[in-house]
Enzyme design. Structure first.
Site, PDB file in Angstrom:
ATOM      1  N   LYS A  68      67.932  50.360  84.542  1.00 10.78           N
ATOM      2  CA  LYS A  68      68.929  49.708  83.463  1.00 10.78           C
ATOM      3  C   LYS A  68      69.359  48.535  84.112  1.00 10.78           C
ATOM      4  CE  LYS A  68      73.024  50.562  80.747  1.00 10.78           C
ATOM      5  NZ  LYS A  68      74.184  51.531  80.466  1.00 10.78           N
ATOM      6  N   GLY A 102      63.433  49.956  76.306  1.00 12.19           N
ATOM      7  CA  GLY A 102      64.625  49.869  75.443  1.00 12.19           C
ATOM      8  C   GLY A 102      65.511  48.937  75.498  1.00 12.19           C
ATOM      9  N   ASN A 103      66.251  48.661  74.669  1.00  9.00           N
ATOM     10  CA  ASN A 103      67.382  47.604  75.145  1.00  9.00           C
ATOM     11  C   ASN A 103      68.730  48.135  74.553  1.00  9.00           C
ATOM     12  OD1 ASN A 103      66.196  44.843  75.402  1.00  9.00           O
ATOM     13  ND2 ASN A 103      64.697  45.430  73.620  1.00  9.00           N
ATOM     14  N   GLY A 104      69.729  47.978  75.363  1.00  7.25           N
ATOM     15  CA  GLY A 104      71.088  48.682  75.031  1.00  7.25           C
ATOM     16  C   GLY A 104      72.023  47.722  74.926  1.00  7.25           C
ATOM     17  N   PHE A 154      74.426  46.987  76.909  1.00  2.11           N
ATOM     18  CA  PHE A 154      74.749  46.129  77.877  1.00  2.11           C
ATOM     19  C   PHE A 154      73.623  46.027  78.818  1.00  2.11           C
ATOM     20  CE2 PHE A 154      78.508  49.051  77.192  1.00  2.11           C
ATOM     21  CZ  PHE A 154      79.538  48.078  77.269  1.00  2.11           C
ATOM     22  N   ASP A 204      80.880  57.354  73.106  1.00  8.99           N
ATOM     23  CA  ASP A 204      79.737  56.664  72.610  1.00  8.99           C
ATOM     24  C   ASP A 204      78.500  57.948  72.124  1.00  8.99           C
ATOM     25  OD1 ASP A 204      78.458  54.664  71.286  1.00  8.99           O
ATOM     26  OD2 ASP A 204      77.540  53.857  73.180  1.00  8.99           O
TER      27      ASP A 204
END
EC number: 2.7.11.1
Length: 711
Positions: A403, A381-383, A385, A497
């Site tokens: 992360k 996954g890409n977040g 931050f 969020d």
């Protein structure tokens, strides 16, 4: 002037306290410190696992996940003995325990078994399977025990009232007291997380049991039983859980557990023993030993149990002098050591002031090996931050999520915020932070890996449709987590969020709310400061976009968007496919669309058409909650505590106006959302977009300057 640390005064005062107690104390109830622990602080070495019991991603599993019906048993106990009865007075301890558990099943038609909270004298004993719940043997022999059972099968042999009950077992599985869980609308076999509170008042001699789907303790217990616990326990016992299957595929899980016990004196003291001092004054509850000293001085006629007090005055004076010399010597040594430490310790950056209870600190080398040098094949996954990797720890083989923060300056703020918040939070529906790493100019956060990924992927990318029972359980779990953050923490925490890509799903599709990078703490009942608005379009409350002030009601709005998204299978904001050669059309608001159908009396036509089976009344209740949370005026939105009560049926569905109320602002909510979203889309070629935590999401996180603030 040398400033001594608070720890010095704490130790020094403790020594004085011990000396005073040694000389003249006759209060035997304070000999044993309180026992306190919770599942978040326990490790594998601090648990005793018997039979099929095992740990899985921080959850205690009492039985194994097997596709073939079997009869097995497992027991998990806290590894250290707990004082349940005073060795001299034989008075029982008071205790409180809270735990969250679930009974899931690979085959709904294969039922039988249950689990129990147990107080056992033996840490190595495991009883029979089936209806015996691992508590005792079929022959009736076995160690004595006290247990509160949660049974899923009616067994005539044990005089069960039905296959969905809670009972108090005293040295036998034929319950001494029993209650039907259907009376409080609890179904053990539903697969939903069930919460239970068990308390015992050592002075009042009453055991009470509370059960609810909500994480809020009910007002009334389902069981309240007078009990002389000291008749059934020895001085030291072991506490934990026992469970078994009875020719079934049931899986018994304990997701959270906390326990505390003490020998605190009650406000109403029992009749005094012969030659005992009179009942203590109110101040004695604060400093019992010093209060005892004053009582003995005031009452020379009272007998002294301490043999030292019967010695000559010279002997007592000698002990006092020696004690004073020892304390003075101790103080001198501590001052000398601490002054040397100050002189030679360099000032360095530390997280101690930011993080009171840090999770484990990993080394960069460990994480590099776990991710195969942060291989792109390990990216899951890409977040906003950074990037999330799947990792496998070399020493234990445990699978984790790592992360890796992308921007050091921004990531440092993210790191401190997330670590300081999550490190101290304990809730079954919050994503558990295992640890962190801060080396080589990088910041990495380590979490439990959720096998079923994020909620948005389960809704939009999974080849199978997420069934309605799972969706309802997810919405209830997220509501429970937000109620905890808003109203049960010492300081109120606003997540800021809440969205489907920040809701992770474990192996049983239990939700775990994560990504606390934007979260903020405020004191309860205190107005928050205005900040730059941040979050994802479609989930942001209109007042937050204009003022930059995040409150619990802005989280409620975001939750409402999640509710409608889960029920309809549509994203909060969608853009229709553009016609060839034309500019893309305006995006449409999910809230407006659902509200329009509600106005026409066609609310259920908004339901995800992929859902083949659902309870219409239940679906309508949940969607009404989504609309209530999505109201433009924050004052009219419910609190998250109210939402939980509505979802579990403990409160009525709120009244929602047929027509969507007009915004009190100068333009409508939908107009604000759509205009801002289009503005963000138009800037995509100029500004680098910030993606959501889900790789598949088409929305963009935003960072909008609040009203009257400059970029």
């Amino acid at each position: 002037m040398l400033k001594l640390p608070p720890r010095f005064f704490s130790v020094y005062s403790t020594l004085i306290h011990i000396l005073a107690s040694f000389l003249c104390s006759s209060d035997v109830r304070g000999d044993f410190p309180a026992t306190r622990f919770d599942l978040g602080t326990l490790t594998l070495s601090s648990l005793k696992l018997l039979g099929d019991a095992h740990l899985n991603n921080g959850t205690i599993k009492l039985t194994r996940e097997l596709s073939v019906p079997t009869s097995t048993a497992g027991k998990a106990l806290y590894g250290k003995p707990v004082k349940f009865r005073h060795p001299e007075t034989k008075s029982p301890a008071s205790f409180t325990t809270y735990f969250s558990f679930s009974v899931t099943n690979l085959n709904p038609s294969s039922i039988g078994g249950g689990l129990a909270f147990v107080i056992s004298p033996d840490e190595d004993y495991l009883g029979s399977t089936g209806g015996f719940l691992g508590l005792t043997e079929e022959t009736g022999s076995g160690s004595g025990f006290v247990a509160v059972e949660f049974d899923t099968l009616m067994d005539v042999q044990f005089k069960d009232v039905n296959g969905n009950h809670v009972g108090l077992d005293l040295n036998a599985v034929v319950s001494a007291a029993v209650a039907d869980l259907g009376n409080v609308d609890i179904d053990l076999k539903s697969g939903n997380a069930v919460n239970s509170w068990i308390t015992y008042d050592g002075s009042g001699r009453v055991l009470t049991v509370y059960v609810s789907y909500s994480n809020l303790k009910p007002k009334s217990p389902i069981l309240s039983v007078p009990l002389d616990l000291d008749r059934y326990v020895s001085d030291s016992m072991f506490v934990g859980f026992s469970g078994s299957t009875q020719g079934s595929t049931e899986i018994h899980s304990v997701d959270w557990w906390s326990f505390s016990s003490s020998f605190e004196e009650s406000s109403e003291s029992p009749p005094p023993m012969p030659n005992s001092p009179p009942p203590s004054s109110p101040s004695s509850s604060i400093t019992p030993s010093l209060s005892t000293v004053r009582r003995k001085t005031a009452d020379p006629s009272s007998s002294c149990r301490n043999k030292l007090c019967k010695k000559s005055p010279a002997a007592v004076a000698g002990v006092v002098t020696a004690g004073a010399f020892f304390l003075a010597l101790f103080a001198g040594v501590i001052i000398w050591v601490y002054s040397k430490k100050i002189k030679y310790t360099r000032k360095s950056e530390s997280l101690a002031s930011e993080i009171m209870k840090s999770p484990r600190e990993f080394t960069y080398k460990e994480l590099k090996l776990a991710t195969d040098c942060f291989s792109s094949s390990r990216v899951i996954g890409n977040g906003a931050f950074g990037t999330v990797y799947k990792g496998i720890l070399q020493d234990s083989g445990e699978i984790i999520a790592i992360k890796r923060c992308s921007h050091i300056s921004q990531g440092n703020t993210e790191f401190l915020s997330e670590l300081s918040l999550i490190g101290t939070l304990r809730h079954r529906n919050l994503l558990r932070l295992q640890g962190y790493c801060r080396e080589k100019g990088e910041i990495l956060l380590i979490y439990d890996l959720m096998p079923n990924g994020s909620l948005d992927k389960a809704l939009y990318e999974s080849p199978t449709t997420l069934p309605w029972p799972h969706r309802r359980k997810i919405l209830l779990g997220v509501a429970s987590a937000l109620a905890y953050l808003h109203q049960e923490c010492e300081n109120q925490i606003i997540h800021r969020d809440v969205k489907t890509s920040n809701i992770m799903l474990d192996a049983n599709f239990n939700p775990k709310l994560g990504d606390f990078g934007l979260a903020r703490q405020t004191e309860h009942d205190k107005s928050p400061d205005a900040t730059a608005a941040a979050g994802t379009m479609g989930y942001l409350a209109p007042e937050y976009l204009l003022t930059g002030r995040a409150t619990e009601k802005t989280d409620v709005f975001s939750y409402g968007a999640v509710v409608l998204e889960v029920c309809t299978g549509r994203r909060p904001i969608t853009r229709p496919e553009p016609e060839p050669g034309l500019r893309p059309g305006l995006r449409s608001s999910l809230v407006d669309w659902v509200w329009g159908l509600y106005r026409e009396g066609k609310l259920l036509t908004a339901v995800d058409e992929r859902l083949s089976e659902f309870n219409p009344e239940e679906m309508s209740r949940v969607m009404m909650v989504g609309l209530a949370c999505s109201q433009p005026d924050p004052v009219t939105r419910p609190t998250m505590r109210s939402v939980v009560q509505i979802l579990v049926g403990e409160a009525d569905v709120p009244e929602v106006p047929i027509a969507k109320p007009s915004s009190s602002m100068s333009f409508s909510t939908s107009e604000l959302l759509l205009t801002l979203q289009d503005s963000v889309s138009d800037c995509n070629e100029v500004l680098a977009p910030i993606s959501t935590t889900s790789c598949s999401s088409s929305e963009h996180d935003i960072f909008i300057v609040g009203k009257d603030r400059s970029v």
